[in-house]
Design an enzyme around this catalytic site. Sequence first.
Site, PDB file in Angstrom:
ATOM      1  N   TYR A  31       4.927   4.656  11.110  1.00 39.25           N
ATOM      2  CA  TYR A  31       5.313   3.247  11.264  1.00 39.25           C
ATOM      3  C   TYR A  31       6.147   2.704  10.097  1.00 39.25           C
ATOM      4  CZ  TYR A  31       0.917   2.909   8.624  1.00 39.25           C
ATOM      5  OH  TYR A  31      -0.095   3.082   7.710  1.00 39.25           O
ATOM      6  N   HIS A  52      -3.515   3.896   5.317  1.00 36.32           N
ATOM      7  CA  HIS A  52      -4.508   2.831   5.470  1.00 36.32           C
ATOM      8  C   HIS A  52      -5.884   3.288   4.994  1.00 36.32           C
ATOM      9  CE1 HIS A  52      -7.285   0.015   7.314  1.00 36.32           C
ATOM     10  NE2 HIS A  52      -7.800   1.001   8.011  1.00 36.32           N
ATOM     11  N   ARG A  58       0.869  -1.171   0.000  1.00 31.53           N
ATOM     12  CA  ARG A  58       0.000   0.000   0.000  1.00 31.53           C
ATOM     13  C   ARG A  58       0.907   1.222   0.000  1.00 31.53           C
ATOM     14  NH1 ARG A  58      -1.107   1.993   5.020  1.00 31.53           N
ATOM     15  NH2 ARG A  58      -1.434   0.029   6.082  1.00 31.53           N
TER      16      ARG A  58
END
Lengths: 367, 325
Positions: free
Chosen positions: A280, A270, A266
């Site tokens: 992250y 998200h 991705r």
Amino acid sequence: MANKPIVDFEAIKNDLSNVSKPIQVLNENAEITDQEVFDTFSDDDLVEFMKKMVWERALHDQTMNFSRQGRMGFYAPTAGEEASEMGTVLAMKKQDYLLPAYRDVPQLIQHGATVTEAYLWSRGHVVGNKFKARSMMPQIIIGAAYVEAAGVGLGIKKNKEEDTIAFTYTGDGGTSQGDSYEGMNFAGAYQAPVLFIVQNNGFAISTPRVKQTAAPTLAQKAVAAGIPSVQVDGMDILACYAVAKAARDYMVAGNGPVMIETLTYRFGAHSSAGDDPKRYRTKDQEQPWFEKDPLIRLRKVLEDKGLWSEEQEDKLIDEYKASFKEAIKEADSVAPDKVSDMLKRTFEIPTPEMKQEIDKFEAKESK
Amino acid sequence: MAKKTYIQAITDALDIVLEDDPKTLIFGEDVGKNGGVFRTTQGLQEKYGEDRVFDTPLAESGILGLATGLGLTGWRPIPEIQFMGFSFEAVDQIAGQLARMRFRFDGLKNAPVTIRTPYGGGTHTAEMHADNLENFFTGIPGLRVVMPSNPYDAKGLLISSVENNDPVLFMENLKLYRSMKDDIPDGKYSVPLDKANVVREGNDITIVAYGAEVNEALKVADTLAEKNISVEVIDLRTVSPIDTETIFKSIQKTHKVVIVQEAQKMAGVGAQVASAIAEGAILSLDAPVGRVAAPNSVYPFALGEDIWIPRAKEIEEKVNEILNY
């Protein structure tokens, strides 16, 4: 005590990592790694694959713009996953059933929903779910689609529907849900024709794949249910399509379910609701995946063949984006939902108490 | 007409719906060859074949996911959850999926699923077998919850549940399974899914009950009748929806009400009935609403039930308290 241990668990554990390389046809340098499969595609096929990925990337870009303008509800970005999503969905036939997850809106549109409907779904408007396609709405509960797909697969079998299977999607995080195992196990037990697709994009929001499970691959999770499974290069649309089509052919011949793990990434957040991947992921981690961009490698093959140009792609992107702008205008023009209608569609026939509630809201709404 | 137990009445209803509609399917743990752990589906696989009546792997979410998917492909599933406590495993499929199907798709797709499950105290089962979980499930919009108190209703309500296009949670009372026998008409009949039943007419006080407690309420009505106290007993039959009209009509006559449930007192069916009365009929009352319910502890299993479940004695005490207010 015997000196020789009765069993060598460490060896058994290590053996779990002896898995085949992910299936690939075209690598990130646009080199053909499986000529035999590559040769099954005509030039038109290759152009069609490219168009679909350009379409999905344009859909992502334009929809994220709409989202930043406050014109969308919940929407899951898809950039980076075009090969995995378009490659698998292009193997579907119209009569197949689709049980998508929330990042699978592009597949739902390919399977027959309109972009307008997809936008209305994102906004929580019921008209968004009134698509004609044989599909569920995008599933929010990861894993839930897997158990339902087992039922759809059994239904197909009981209906004796020929040349028909169910396609369902979840992500790497979804494979940790008990439901994803239950769904595969039920489909296996009934030999129901369900293609379980795991789009492993490396992160469940922020949780990396390695923290999700000790299993060396997610494809292995199907093994316990007696289901053949395979890893595919999820940035290679030719491999994704060829494997999904082979799985479908295998199932319509009367065999039970198959599971495919696509290794993808991705590129963005998200969801449209404030996730920040910088929290992250590092740039160093991201960069190698950006270089694997599924559009880059196929574009190169097509350009080398003289089948594609930048101008052509730009023109297509403009066309696609114009169609999405039309779609959102159409979505804007749909009358807002009404509470009285929400009450009416809760049961087939409203309960006596709900009838009173409906009357109350209708009186307000008619003012 | 034949004398049948609660369980035989349910088997009878299942036989009828399987015969009537070739799209109906029965499935769950041990429902096939074994005929269910209570023999509710006894003989049905033999009669209708393994395609229509079949065993599943032991996973409740899987069972209800199967039901959702089969519903989407045109079938009319009647899954069984072997004991109601196991339904916690399937809460997403019930609350998150089945109950929302019509709402999501505006009826274009629906989930004509009837989930049968045994519940209820008094038979000293293991933990997570007997819990009265209706308080939990009645809070789910889009789901009907049916709780028959006798064999006649069990058959008629089950037929109505299966024929209804909404998802229904059909709760079968374990204690009543073999302890009650009624004259049951042969063949098909239905009992409506939104009408309470006045099982005993009376003038002095109304008892609202459902499930096994209806029979306890009737015992109290018998006892008090000997003292010339006339008790009206209402059997809710369905706890979602609740037929408030029948309750209000009764209260307007008796002016007193005691609401009885086997489940814990907090946030449930009795609370909902009391709230409806407070909103819609409070001026008809000349005493506070009386409530009889289980304590708000965790459900105690096996012999623990005996000191915990309220039965006729507790109901009679509460009725006397409200009558003497």
